[in-house]
Design a protein around this motif. Structure first.
Motif, PDB file in Angstrom:
ATOM      1  N   GLY A  41     -98.161  42.823  69.293  1.00 15.26           N
ATOM      2  CA  GLY A  41     -97.520  41.435  68.949  1.00 15.26           C
ATOM      3  C   GLY A  41     -96.722  41.273  67.807  1.00 15.26           C
ATOM      4  N   ALA A  42     -97.174  42.074  66.667  1.00 15.98           N
ATOM      5  CA  ALA A  42     -96.501  41.657  65.459  1.00 15.98           C
ATOM      6  C   ALA A  42     -95.492  42.640  65.839  1.00 15.98           C
ATOM      7  CB  ALA A  42     -97.728  42.459  65.170  1.00 15.98           C
ATOM      8  N   GLY A  43     -94.950  43.332  66.553  1.00 15.69           N
ATOM      9  CA  GLY A  43     -94.230  44.086  66.870  1.00 15.69           C
ATOM     10  C   GLY A  43     -93.613  45.371  66.309  1.00 15.69           C
ATOM     11  N   PHE A  44     -94.598  46.152  66.598  1.00 20.03           N
ATOM     12  CA  PHE A  44     -95.199  47.557  65.873  1.00 20.03           C
ATOM     13  C   PHE A  44     -95.191  48.774  66.719  1.00 20.03           C
ATOM     14  CE2 PHE A  44     -97.143  45.496  61.716  1.00 20.03           C
ATOM     15  CZ  PHE A  44     -96.407  45.965  61.003  1.00 20.03           C
ATOM     16  N   PRO A  45     -94.773  49.320  66.848  1.00 17.97           N
ATOM     17  CA  PRO A  45     -94.255  50.441  67.799  1.00 17.97           C
ATOM     18  C   PRO A  45     -95.619  51.129  68.367  1.00 17.97           C
ATOM     19  CG  PRO A  45     -93.502  51.338  65.794  1.00 17.97           C
ATOM     20  CD  PRO A  45     -93.455  50.046  65.970  1.00 17.97           C
ATOM     21  N   SER A  46     -95.438  51.659  69.890  1.00 17.99           N
ATOM     22  CA  SER A  46     -97.613  51.624  69.643  1.00 17.99           C
ATOM     23  C   SER A  46     -98.242  53.046  68.553  1.00 17.99           C
ATOM     24  CB  SER A  46     -97.393  51.955  71.145  1.00 17.99           C
ATOM     25  OG  SER A  46     -96.539  53.249  71.576  1.00 17.99           O
ATOM     26  N   TRP A  47     -97.205  54.089  69.073  1.00 13.80           N
ATOM     27  CA  TRP A  47     -97.849  55.221  67.674  1.00 13.80           C
ATOM     28  C   TRP A  47     -98.704  54.557  66.858  1.00 13.80           C
ATOM     29  CZ3 TRP A  47     -97.078  55.425  62.536  1.00 13.80           C
ATOM     30  CH2 TRP A  47     -96.160  55.145  61.680  1.00 13.80           C
ATOM     31  N   VAL A  48     -98.601  53.236  65.838  1.00 13.90           N
ATOM     32  CA  VAL A  48     -99.281  51.816  64.759  1.00 13.90           C
ATOM     33  C   VAL A  48    -100.831  52.054  65.806  1.00 13.90           C
ATOM     34  CG1 VAL A  48     -99.475  50.342  63.386  1.00 13.90           C
ATOM     35  CG2 VAL A  48     -97.288  51.711  63.213  1.00 13.90           C
ATOM     36  N   ALA A  49    -100.169  51.089  66.625  1.00 12.77           N
ATOM     37  CA  ALA A  49    -101.518  50.356  67.057  1.00 12.77           C
ATOM     38  C   ALA A  49    -102.497  51.609  67.595  1.00 12.77           C
ATOM     39  CB  ALA A  49    -101.073  49.770  68.650  1.00 12.77           C
ATOM     40  N   VAL A  50    -102.540  52.835  67.795  1.00 16.50           N
ATOM     41  CA  VAL A  50    -102.812  53.837  68.026  1.00 16.50           C
ATOM     42  C   VAL A  50    -103.332  54.563  66.511  1.00 16.50           C
ATOM     43  CG1 VAL A  50    -102.855  56.619  68.644  1.00 16.50           C
ATOM     44  CG2 VAL A  50    -101.765  54.867  70.394  1.00 16.50           C
ATOM     45  N   THR A  51    -103.071  54.342  65.927  1.00 17.47           N
ATOM     46  CA  THR A  51    -103.006  55.125  63.929  1.00 17.47           C
ATOM     47  C   THR A  51    -104.098  54.478  63.124  1.00 17.47           C
ATOM     48  OG1 THR A  51    -100.852  55.854  63.936  1.00 17.47           O
ATOM     49  CG2 THR A  51    -102.579  55.105  62.294  1.00 17.47           C
ATOM     50  N   VAL A  52    -104.262  52.888  64.820  1.00 14.68           N
ATOM     51  CA  VAL A  52    -105.092  52.009  63.931  1.00 14.68           C
ATOM     52  C   VAL A  52    -106.820  52.151  64.485  1.00 14.68           C
ATOM     53  CG1 VAL A  52    -105.848  49.624  63.536  1.00 14.68           C
ATOM     54  CG2 VAL A  52    -103.174  50.031  62.905  1.00 14.68           C
ATOM     55  N   ILE A  53    -105.970  52.550  65.635  1.00 15.99           N
ATOM     56  CA  ILE A  53    -107.460  52.388  66.570  1.00 15.99           C
ATOM     57  C   ILE A  53    -108.344  53.333  66.587  1.00 15.99           C
ATOM     58  CG2 ILE A  53    -108.449  53.273  68.048  1.00 15.99           C
ATOM     59  CD1 ILE A  53    -106.118  51.443  69.672  1.00 15.99           C
ATOM     60  N   SER A  54    -107.555  55.112  66.083  1.00 11.97           N
ATOM     61  CA  SER A  54    -107.844  56.340  65.387  1.00 11.97           C
ATOM     62  C   SER A  54    -108.384  55.795  63.514  1.00 11.97           C
ATOM     63  CB  SER A  54    -106.905  56.781  65.712  1.00 11.97           C
ATOM     64  OG  SER A  54    -107.681  58.658  64.186  1.00 11.97           O
ATOM     65  N   ALA A  55    -107.924  54.954  63.599  1.00  4.00           N
ATOM     66  CA  ALA A  55    -109.067  54.975  61.644  1.00  4.00           C
ATOM     67  C   ALA A  55    -110.257  54.114  61.726  1.00  4.00           C
ATOM     68  CB  ALA A  55    -107.613  54.038  60.911  1.00  4.00           C
ATOM     69  N   TYR A  56    -110.183  53.318  62.840  1.00  2.00           N
ATOM     70  CA  TYR A  56    -111.150  52.569  62.665  1.00  2.00           C
ATOM     71  C   TYR A  56    -112.264  53.245  63.619  1.00  2.00           C
ATOM     72  CZ  TYR A  56    -113.752  48.749  65.170  1.00  2.00           C
ATOM     73  OH  TYR A  56    -114.694  48.015  65.061  1.00  2.00           O
ATOM     74  N   GLU A 106    -100.790  61.192  65.113  1.00  2.94           N
ATOM     75  CA  GLU A 106    -101.121  59.758  65.320  1.00  2.94           C
ATOM     76  C   GLU A 106    -102.402  59.967  64.683  1.00  2.94           C
ATOM     77  OE1 GLU A 106     -99.058  58.261  69.096  1.00  2.94           O
ATOM     78  OE2 GLU A 106    -101.321  58.925  69.265  1.00  2.94           O
ATOM     79  N   ALA A 107    -103.397  60.702  65.115  1.00  6.56           N
ATOM     80  CA  ALA A 107    -104.855  61.149  63.930  1.00  6.56           C
ATOM     81  C   ALA A 107    -104.836  61.621  62.516  1.00  6.56           C
ATOM     82  CB  ALA A 107    -105.474  62.085  65.164  1.00  6.56           C
ATOM     83  N   ALA A 108    -103.620  61.864  62.803  1.00  7.50           N
ATOM     84  CA  ALA A 108    -104.008  62.340  61.023  1.00  7.50           C
ATOM     85  C   ALA A 108    -103.342  61.568  60.642  1.00  7.50           C
ATOM     86  CB  ALA A 108    -102.783  63.742  60.831  1.00  7.50           C
ATOM     87  N   TYR A 109    -102.365  60.613  60.931  1.00  9.79           N
ATOM     88  CA  TYR A 109    -102.459  59.301  60.306  1.00  9.79           C
ATOM     89  C   TYR A 109    -103.394  57.967  59.628  1.00  9.79           C
ATOM     90  CZ  TYR A 109     -97.159  60.117  59.986  1.00  9.79           C
ATOM     91  OH  TYR A 109     -95.482  60.311  60.105  1.00  9.79           O
ATOM     92  N   GLY A 110    -104.668  58.321  60.980  1.00 12.39           N
ATOM     93  CA  GLY A 110    -105.449  57.111  61.394  1.00 12.39           C
ATOM     94  C   GLY A 110    -106.504  58.017  60.353  1.00 12.39           C
ATOM     95  N   LEU A 111    -106.722  59.572  60.362  1.00 13.66           N
ATOM     96  CA  LEU A 111    -107.548  59.531  59.514  1.00 13.66           C
ATOM     97  C   LEU A 111    -107.660  59.296  58.057  1.00 13.66           C
ATOM     98  CD1 LEU A 111    -110.164  61.912  58.900  1.00 13.66           C
ATOM     99  CD2 LEU A 111    -108.706  63.868  58.765  1.00 13.66           C
ATOM    100  N   ALA A 112    -106.296  60.056  57.532  1.00 10.30           N
ATOM    101  CA  ALA A 112    -106.079  59.616  56.044  1.00 10.30           C
ATOM    102  C   ALA A 112    -106.099  58.173  56.002  1.00 10.30           C
ATOM    103  CB  ALA A 112    -104.419  59.427  55.908  1.00 10.30           C
ATOM    104  N   LEU A 113    -105.986  56.996  56.536  1.00  7.29           N
ATOM    105  CA  LEU A 113    -106.231  55.981  56.304  1.00  7.29           C
ATOM    106  C   LEU A 113    -107.378  55.440  56.535  1.00  7.29           C
ATOM    107  CD1 LEU A 113    -104.684  53.217  55.736  1.00  7.29           C
ATOM    108  CD2 LEU A 113    -104.869  52.411  58.831  1.00  7.29           C
TER     109      LEU A 113
END
Ligand SMILES: Nc1ncnc2c1ncn2[C@@H]1O[C@H](COP(=O)(O)OP(=O)(O)OP(=O)(O)O)[C@@H](O)[C@H]1O
Ligand SMILES: [Mg+2]
Lengths: 315, 271
Positions: A175-190, A121-128
């Motif tokens: 709420g948009a129907g994504f799995p929880s790791w997507v939200a985690v990735t977004v927070i990491s990217a943030y 998740e952190a790697a995706y978040g870092l890339a994003l």
């Protein structure tokens, strides 16, 4: 690190025919990288040893004085009984023990498994975050008014407490129907994008004035000046930002998992261990230990990538 | 391309009329150039000489359209300076080599061609030709930082020549070199100039350098920047190290020195 040396260095000889460069300027090779890595690992081992000594020393002191500062009646800031501060070997024993009563997996294996989820998740978040960060920096460089207008908002975005923001992101993305790791990735990217934006923007501005003037003299387009002069000049600063972002992305992923509530990851495991703290205090320390070491490794991987890229560029 | 004295060509390469430049700074206006008229013939090698701060670099930048004059017109080969820059008539080299360390020597020389959109293969071939010209072929794949200051400067000159410019603008390109390298590069510069027939405007602080290279030396005076005198140098090309020893050369040098001293110390002029 990649400082541009414009200081002229006249050669000692008249040499109308060019002399070969001196061995002192010979390229630095791979062995030096390896040496640096080994030295860093040695330093890390020393730091860990010192931390363990401090931990056990403090605990021994507290046990000897009844949790008082020696020769006074002032209580120590942290109690030293096994519930508050388990011995190092108790933590290690917990790691070697089973993950749960009904499991034949060790706690260490379990935590490493969870950590790998978090690091992904952190790697995706870092890339994003890196992509968004670089795009923002480029945009701010090309449209200075936009840069001036958006900078306060970017700063505000980083001062909002993450623990307040993370649940909102989780709710929205869930709420948009994504799995929880997507939200985690977004927070990491943030968390990750900000240092990248800041450092890359600084790097884009650091381009050598003579290089910019040269581009003008050959009637280069603004885009050519950006790509051929400003972007290369910004690479070292970008990596500085990326290194900071790597740390931030791991923090973001862990905090994101705490907020996500469901799913996998070391953040979740820490939460569980905290919940059962009174039953198995060593487990919490074990989880935090694994998470910290994994974070260090993660950041070191990025730092190594930085060194490889910069040294390849220079030689 | 002339074999005797140069500047036999009649057409005007650079035409400056009434050029003034005032910089507005926090501590007031600085008149860097004041009403400069100058015609430079096609194929000439003109040196700008004068005390520090007299506006040599500013004049060079005005010609190259890097600085917009406050008043006056610049014409280069019949068009405006801006148009000449847009159509890539200029090659420029400055006191600092200004090479990019993330590029090899060859790719540094290729840069103007890359900007121009020249294809990869042709770019490389032209860059190699230029490196041959400045005798740095064997360093094509080195990084600039691996080269000595004099070699870096030669790379910068090769880069300035890469687009085969009609006008070469050079701001003290040899200023930082030791005497031997400097004289060597002067000879190379003359060779290149004579081989390509470009028009050169060359800023320098060195009187022998100006005399050795130029078809004409332009002496400027400071505060405000003006042209104090124009001195044709009628020494035959090719000029060699022997040229420096001739009486004619030394007479020309003396002449330029007198004019320069007149600018430096107006009260003691003629001493
Ligand atoms: N961008 C600028 N802003 C303000 N003043 C300037 C600027 N550029 C040049 N000047 C001023 O204009 C005058 C002429 O400067 P210029 O650089 O052309 O001199 P120069 O003859 O090239 O001097 P040097 O031999 O020291 O290089 C100086 O007084 C300088 O301070
Ligand atoms: Mg100057």
């Amino acid at each position: 690190m990649a400082a541009i040396r414009t200081a002229p260095r006249p050669s000692a000889t008249a040499a109308p025919q060019a002399a070969p460069p001196s061995p002192a300027r010979a390229r630095r090779g791979r062995p030096q990288h390896l040496g640096r890595v080994l030295r860093d690992l040695g330093t890390a081992a020393l730091v860990i040893a010192a931390a363990l000594l401090a931990w056990e020393g403090y605990k021994a002191l507290g046990q000897a004085t009844g949790d008082l500062v020696p020769l006074t009646s002032v209580p120590l800031p942290v109690a030293t009984d096994d519930a508050a501060m388990p011995h190092v070997w108790q933590v290690l024993a917990a790691l070697a023990g089973p993950a749960s009563t009904a499991s034949d997996q060790t706690l260490l294996a379990y935590y490493l498994q969870q950590t790998s989820v978090t690091l992904r998740e952190a790697a995706y978040g870092l890339a994003l975050g890196a992509v968004v960060g670089v795009l923002l920096a480029l945009l701010m460089r090309q449209l200075p008014w936009l840069g001036r207008a958006s900078m306060p908002w970017l700063v505000v975005s980083q001062t909002i407490p993450l623990v307040a923001l993370a649940p909102i992101v989780v709710v929205w993305i869930g709420g948009a129907g994504f799995p929880s790791w997507v939200a985690v990735t977004v927070i990491s990217a943030y968390l990750a994008f900000f240092p990248v934006t800041l450092n890359t923007a600084t790097g884009l501005l650091s381009a050598d004035a003579t290089h910019v003037e040269l581009m003008r003299s050959v009637a280069a387009s603004p885009l050519q000046t950006l790509l051929l002069v400003r972007v290369p000049a910004a690479v070292p600063s970008f990596f500085t930002g990326l290194r900071l972002a790597a740390t931030a992305s791991v923090v973001g992923a862990v905090v994101g998992e705490l907020s996500a509530g469901a799913g996998l990851g070391i953040g979740r495991a820490i939460l569980t261990a905290a919940y059962y703290y009174s039953l198995a205090p060593a487990n919490l320390y074990a989880a935090v230990l694994v998470a910290s070491l994994a974070g260090v490794v993660f950041v070191q991987v990025i730092a190594l990538a930085e060194r490889l890229v910069l040294s390849k560029r220079e030689n | 391309m002339s074999t005797s004295t140069a500047s036999t060509s009649t057409s005007t390469a650079i035409h400056l009329a009434g050029i003034s430049k005032t910089f507005s700074t926090s501590s007031g206006d600085v008149v860097a150039l004041d009403d400069i008229d100058l015609d430079i013939p096609q194929g000439a090698f003109v040196s700008l000489l004068g005390p520090s701060g007299c506006g040599k670099s500013t004049l060079l930048r005005v010609i190259g359209d890097l600085v917009t004059p406050t008043a006056g017109t610049v014409q280069v080969a019949g068009t405006s300076a801006a148009e000449a820059r847009r159509t890539r008539q200029y090659g420029m080299a400055f006191q600092a080599p200004g090479l990019m360390d993330w590029r090899t020597v060859r790719r540094n020389v290729e840069l103007p061609l890359q900007v121009q959109g020249v294809g990869r293969a042709e770019r490389r071939q032209r860059a190699d030709e230029m490196l041959e010209l400045v005798k740095l072929t064997q360093f094509a794949d080195h990084r600039p930082r691996q080269l000595s200051g004099g070699m870096q400067q030669r790379v910068a000159i090769a880069r300035a020549l890469a687009m085969q410019p009609r006008v070469l603008l050079m701001d003290e390109p040899l200023g930082a070199l030791d005497e031997m390298n400097r004289e060597h590069l002067q000879r190379e510069l003359l060779r290149i100039w004579r081989a390509t027939g470009t028009t050169v405007v060359f800023v320098t602080h060195s009187i022998p350098e100006a005399v050795f290279l130029s078809t004409e030396v332009v002496v400027m005076s400071p505060r405000p920047g003006r042209i104090a005198s124009r001195i044709p140098v009628d020494l035959p090309y090719p000029r060699t190290d022997e040229t420096r020893l001739t009486d004619e050369f030394q007479a020309a040098e003396r002449h330029v020195r007198e004019r320069l001293h007149a600018v430096l110390e107006p009260s003691t002029a003629g001493l």
